[in-house]
Design a protein around this motif. Structure first.
Motif, PDB file in Angstrom:
ATOM      1  N   GLY B  78       0.826  -1.207   0.000  1.00 19.83           N
ATOM      2  CA  GLY B  78       0.000   0.000   0.000  1.00 19.83           C
ATOM      3  C   GLY B  78       0.861   1.259   0.000  1.00 19.83           C
ATOM      4  N   TYR B  79       1.859   1.299   0.874  1.00 15.79           N
ATOM      5  CA  TYR B  79       2.735   2.477   0.934  1.00 15.79           C
ATOM      6  C   TYR B  79       3.578   2.612  -0.325  1.00 15.79           C
ATOM      7  N   THR B  80       4.019   1.486  -0.863  1.00 16.11           N
ATOM      8  CA  THR B  80       4.788   1.558  -2.115  1.00 16.11           C
ATOM      9  C   THR B  80       3.925   2.168  -3.211  1.00 16.11           C
ATOM     10  N   SER B  81       2.683   1.692  -3.312  1.00 15.06           N
ATOM     11  CA  SER B  81       1.760   2.259  -4.298  1.00 15.06           C
ATOM     12  C   SER B  81       1.559   3.748  -4.063  1.00 15.06           C
ATOM     13  N   ALA B  82       1.359   4.105  -2.792  1.00 15.12           N
ATOM     14  CA  ALA B  82       1.079   5.499  -2.455  1.00 15.12           C
ATOM     15  C   ALA B  82       2.247   6.395  -2.833  1.00 15.12           C
ATOM     16  N   VAL B  83       3.447   6.018  -2.378  1.00 14.76           N
ATOM     17  CA  VAL B  83       4.621   6.861  -2.603  1.00 14.76           C
ATOM     18  C   VAL B  83       4.953   6.950  -4.094  1.00 14.76           C
ATOM     19  N   LEU B  84       4.930   5.815  -4.748  1.00 20.19           N
ATOM     20  CA  LEU B  84       5.342   5.820  -6.153  1.00 20.19           C
ATOM     21  C   LEU B  84       4.351   6.566  -7.047  1.00 20.19           C
ATOM     22  N   TRP B 140       9.368   6.913   9.600  1.00 24.14           N
ATOM     23  CA  TRP B 140      10.122   7.292   8.400  1.00 24.14           C
ATOM     24  C   TRP B 140       9.392   8.428   7.690  1.00 24.14           C
ATOM     25  N   GLN B 141       9.368   9.589   8.361  1.00 25.24           N
ATOM     26  CA  GLN B 141       8.475  10.664   7.934  1.00 25.24           C
ATOM     27  C   GLN B 141       8.809  11.238   6.571  1.00 25.24           C
ATOM     28  N   SER B 142      10.095  11.242   6.212  1.00 25.61           N
ATOM     29  CA  SER B 142      10.476  11.847   4.935  1.00 25.61           C
ATOM     30  C   SER B 142       9.790  11.132   3.768  1.00 25.61           C
ATOM     31  N   VAL B 143       9.487   9.863   3.939  1.00 28.18           N
ATOM     32  CA  VAL B 143       8.840   9.113   2.861  1.00 28.18           C
ATOM     33  C   VAL B 143       7.340   8.915   3.120  1.00 28.18           C
ATOM     34  N   THR B 144       7.011   8.557   4.372  1.00 26.79           N
ATOM     35  CA  THR B 144       5.619   8.176   4.662  1.00 26.79           C
ATOM     36  C   THR B 144       4.785   9.322   5.232  1.00 26.79           C
ATOM     37  N   GLN B 145       5.437  10.414   5.591  1.00 21.70           N
ATOM     38  CA  GLN B 145       4.788  11.557   6.237  1.00 21.70           C
ATOM     39  C   GLN B 145       4.116  11.174   7.562  1.00 21.70           C
ATOM     40  N   GLY B 146       4.664  10.152   8.195  1.00 16.01           N
ATOM     41  CA  GLY B 146       4.257   9.775   9.554  1.00 16.01           C
ATOM     42  C   GLY B 146       2.763   9.613   9.745  1.00 16.01           C
ATOM     43  N   TYR B 147       2.283  10.074  10.913  1.00 20.57           N
ATOM     44  CA  TYR B 147       0.866   9.904  11.244  1.00 20.57           C
ATOM     45  C   TYR B 147      -0.041  10.702  10.314  1.00 20.57           C
ATOM     46  N   SER B 233      -2.709  -2.299  -1.829  1.00 20.63           N
ATOM     47  CA  SER B 233      -2.630  -1.345  -2.940  1.00 20.63           C
ATOM     48  C   SER B 233      -4.019  -0.881  -3.365  1.00 20.63           C
ATOM     49  N   LEU B 234      -4.972  -1.814  -3.399  1.00 22.81           N
ATOM     50  CA  LEU B 234      -6.339  -1.431  -3.751  1.00 22.81           C
ATOM     51  C   LEU B 234      -6.849  -0.374  -2.781  1.00 22.81           C
ATOM     52  N   PHE B 235      -6.563  -0.591  -1.509  1.00 27.14           N
ATOM     53  CA  PHE B 235      -7.063   0.344  -0.503  1.00 27.14           C
ATOM     54  C   PHE B 235      -6.605   1.766  -0.782  1.00 27.14           C
ATOM     55  N   VAL B 236      -5.293   1.946  -0.984  1.00 26.73           N
ATOM     56  CA  VAL B 236      -4.797   3.320  -1.130  1.00 26.73           C
ATOM     57  C   VAL B 236      -5.326   3.973  -2.402  1.00 26.73           C
ATOM     58  N   HIS B 237      -5.579   3.203  -3.446  1.00 27.50           N
ATOM     59  CA  HIS B 237      -6.103   3.800  -4.677  1.00 27.50           C
ATOM     60  C   HIS B 237      -7.587   4.107  -4.579  1.00 27.50           C
ATOM     61  N   VAL B 238      -8.309   3.280  -3.817  1.00 25.93           N
ATOM     62  CA  VAL B 238      -9.745   3.519  -3.681  1.00 25.93           C
ATOM     63  C   VAL B 238      -9.996   4.725  -2.774  1.00 25.93           C
ATOM     64  N   VAL B 239      -9.245   4.803  -1.655  1.00 18.95           N
ATOM     65  CA  VAL B 239      -9.452   5.885  -0.701  1.00 18.95           C
ATOM     66  C   VAL B 239      -8.642   7.124  -1.095  1.00 18.95           C
ATOM     67  N   GLU B 240      -7.596   6.910  -1.870  1.00 23.37           N
ATOM     68  CA  GLU B 240      -6.688   7.980  -2.306  1.00 23.37           C
ATOM     69  C   GLU B 240      -5.992   8.635  -1.125  1.00 23.37           C
ATOM     70  N   PHE B 241      -5.860   7.891  -0.072  1.00 23.64           N
ATOM     71  CA  PHE B 241      -5.174   8.378   1.125  1.00 23.64           C
ATOM     72  C   PHE B 241      -4.660   7.160   1.891  1.00 23.64           C
ATOM     73  N   VAL B 242      -3.525   7.331   2.590  1.00 28.12           N
ATOM     74  CA  VAL B 242      -3.052   6.251   3.450  1.00 28.12           C
ATOM     75  C   VAL B 242      -2.369   6.829   4.682  1.00 28.12           C
ATOM     76  N   SER B 243      -2.590   6.168   5.831  1.00 26.65           N
ATOM     77  CA  SER B 243      -1.869   6.522   7.061  1.00 26.65           C
ATOM     78  C   SER B 243      -1.561   5.212   7.777  1.00 26.65           C
ATOM     79  N   PRO B 244      -0.655   5.246   8.752  1.00 24.16           N
ATOM     80  CA  PRO B 244      -0.260   3.987   9.405  1.00 24.16           C
ATOM     81  C   PRO B 244      -1.436   3.225  10.010  1.00 24.16           C
ATOM     82  N   GLU B 245      -2.438   3.972  10.513  1.00 19.76           N
ATOM     83  CA  GLU B 245      -3.566   3.322  11.194  1.00 19.76           C
ATOM     84  C   GLU B 245      -4.342   2.390  10.258  1.00 19.76           C
TER      85      GLU B 245
END
Ligand SMILES: Nc1ncnc2c1ncn2[C@@H]1O[C@H](COP(=O)(O)OP(=O)(O)OP(=O)(O)O)[C@@H](O)[C@H]1O
Ligand SMILES: [Mg+2]
Lengths: 254, 323
Positions: B78-84, B140-147, B233-245
């Motif tokens: 999911g994070y790979t999809s989001a960041v890339l 890893w905030q520089s990549v994931t932007q943390g919370y 990956s489906l999740f982040v594309h459907v919601v268009e947002f991702v956070s650690p929670e």
């Protein structure tokens, strides 16, 4: 020709010598029985041959190849398949599926062929199905192939385990007390099945307490007592052997 | 012999019982398409979770293993999809391929050593990997932007064709779930699936028949990790947002609930469980403060009266031919 050869095989559990420098040659074809009192080391011997335990010393040769201490799946691949003293079925699977699992070694299908269901995979599945049904017939369980294995009566479970082992087309079949828990009728049927298996060219090594079954099926008998082999030979000879009589009557041991 | 319970059943009443939860699930999906709005979102989540649970069911239901950490694979992908896609403007499909590869690599590194050991090493290792990936996502905030999480992820798209409407997304997700389920069904009915089921039944017997238990456990682990990665990956594309929670321990709890409510080890269980468990909080929304209480009670009642899950409801009927 010697199919299986144990050379001075020893296995200890702490201070106990469960299998003590046993030499044993099993000839190809026919039925060899291993008998002996409770705790004599028979099952341990099977565990060593089938790779579930490793010997502390000695060598095990199968068809001239050293298989000592190989893992069970490698030994099965080499052609030795066993049953268990306490039946080990796949209780969660149907009777038919249990046997299909037995066909594992002689089929190829992997992850991708399962997903794509290629023509070859479908053909292989058909062959497995046919072979499984044939084996069910062989042990007389063809009536309820879709039944869950756990629902079978105990004697039927034993027969199913044997049929499943045969599906792997072993060169050597190890049966650990196959008649335990069977009725007189079922034992008779088992007796016939064992002779039929040997007749089809599979060598059988059999642990059994039921002397009638042993005398009816075995060509050769080896006797274990306290981990040692105390006699070996054709049934008529072993029956008359003084150490065997002593072991079974408890003479010489407290 | 004829009195023995058969695994398949031709009894019409029994069939009706099998069909009931399916009717509910299909009815809810149809209703979502017609009614639209919030209900579409609920069902979309259910479909994403269904993908995750179908995979988990292969590892836990068919192969009889335990994992508390499949959320890690969803998070990695999911994070790979989001960041890339959000930061580097990759195509969603290409980003997913990268995420899948990363998830499988981590699954291999975790699974290879632990699956060879007997006992609960794998379960512990998976729990650890779930927590570690969560920590990385927060730190890893520089990549994931943390919370704060990453927004602006590109919507679901296949080969350049973007799906923007909520109904369109749900439709695509339903198709993906059907494909995922078909793949799982094919696996289960194959030599591969039988080997996994055999391992669940008796490892010793499986080995005695020449099945390389460690190899097949690892394969099952990787397959289920791939499903988890797809869900992530489906999740982040459907919601268009991702956070650690999103991929926290909560995901594991929810997936387990769906797996057991739907019926672990059954083919339809994961889909049923995902739909029904997603609906439960909605059904009790009217109870306001007591929503969680009713939700919990609902689950307990389900598990008491359908211990093998909704997919095995027909087992509750008295059997013919038995006293
Ligand atoms: N894993 C083990 N750990 C410790 N001792 C063991 C183990 N397995 C077997 N033994 C001991 O080794 C001896 C031989 O056991 P084994 O099971 O081989 O006997 P057996 O001849 O098969 O007996 P039975 O006829 O009762 O099945 C017994 O004294 C048993 O208690
Ligand atoms: Mg024994």
């Amino acid at each position: 020709m010697t199919l299986l050869s144990l050379q001075a095989v020893t296995r200890r559990f702490g201070g106990l010598v469960a299998v003590d420098a046993v030499d044993l040659d099993v000839a190809e074809g026919g039925v060899t029985a291993v008998i002996g009192p409770n705790g004599a080391g028979k099952t341990t011997l099977f565990n060593l041959v089938s790779g579930f335990q490793t010997p502390d010393s000695g060598r095990i040769l199968f068809a001239g190849e050293d298989i000592t201490a190989r893992p069970p799946e490698a030994i099965a691949t080499a052609g030795i398949v066993r049953t268990f003293q306490l039946v080990q079925l796949f209780q969660n699977l149907s009777v038919l599926e249990n046997i299909k699992v037995g066909c594992h070694l002689h089929t190829q299908g992997g992850l991708w062929s399962a997903l794509l269901r290629t023509r070859r995979t479908r053909r292989e599945e058909q062959e497995v199905e046919a072979r499984a049904r044939e084996l069910l017939q062989f042990v007389g369980l063809e009536a309820a192939p879709e039944t869950e294995a756990s629902a079978l009566a105990y004697g039927q479970q034993r027969l199913l385990e044997i049929a499943r082992s045969l599906a792997a087309r072993p060169r050597l079949l190890l049966l650990d007390e196959p008649a335990a828990g069977l009725s007189a009728d079922e034992t008779k049927r088992l007796s016939g099945a064992i002779r039929a298996i040997a007749g089809r060219g599979t060598t059988v090594l059999l642990i059994e307490h039921d002397m009638k079954l042993v005398m009816n099926t075995a060509d050769t008998i080896a006797v274990l007592d306290f981990g040692r082999k105390i006699a070996e030979g054709p049934p008529a000879m072993v029956r008359e052997s003084p150490p065997v009589i002593a072991a079974y009557l408890g003479v010489g041991h407290a | 012999m004829t009195n023995l319970p058969a695994i398949t059943s031709r009894d019409p009443l029994r069939r009706g019982f099998v069909a009931l939860p399916w009717a509910v699930a299909c009815g809810m999906l149809t209703y979502a398409f017609i009614a639209g709005g919030y209900f579409v979102t609920v069902m979309s989540f259910a479909m994403i979770y269904a993908v995750f649970v179908i995979g988990l069911n292969i590892f836990m239901g068919t192969a009889g293993q335990v994992s508390f950490g499949h959320n890690a694979f969803a998070a990695l992908s999911g994070y790979t999809s989001a960041v890339l896609t959000a930061t580097y403007y990759w195509e969603p499909i290409a980003a997913f391929a990268a995420g899948l590869a990363l998830a499988l690599l981590v699954a291999l590194v975790v699974g290879w050593p632990t699956l060879r050991l007997k006992g609960h090493y794998l379960a512990m290792a998976t729990l650890a990997i779930g927590l570690i990936v969560y920590e990385i996502a927060t730190q890893w905030q520089s990549v994931t932007q943390g919370y704060m999480g990453i927004s602006g992820i590109s919507p679901l798209a296949f080969w350049g064709y973007e799906i923007v409407s909520e109904r369109g997304k749900l439709f695509a997700l339903v198709l993906i779930v059907l494909l995922a389920s078909l793949a799982a069904a094919r696996l289960r009915a194959s030599r591969f699936g039988r080997a996994l089921a055999a391992i669940a039944g008796s490892e010793d017997a499986a080995r005695a028949l020449g099945i390389d238990v460690a190899h097949y456990k690892l394969a099952a682990f990787l397959v289920s990790a791939a499903y988890a990665a797809l869900a992530g990956s489906l999740f982040v594309h459907v919601v268009e947002f991702v956070s650690p929670e999103v991929f926290g321990l909560h995901m594991v709890v929810l997936a387990f609930t769906m797996l057991y409510v739907g019926g672990i080890g059954t083919l339809g269980g994961p889909i049923l469980g995902a739909v029904i468990v997603s609906l439960l909080p909605e059904m009790f929304r009217g109870f306001k403060d007591y929503q969680d209480l009713f939700y919990g009670a609902g689950l307990i009642i389900l598990l008491i009266y359908a211990p093998k899950g909704l997919a095995a409801l027909s087992d509750l009927l008295p059997r013919k031919g038995r006293a």
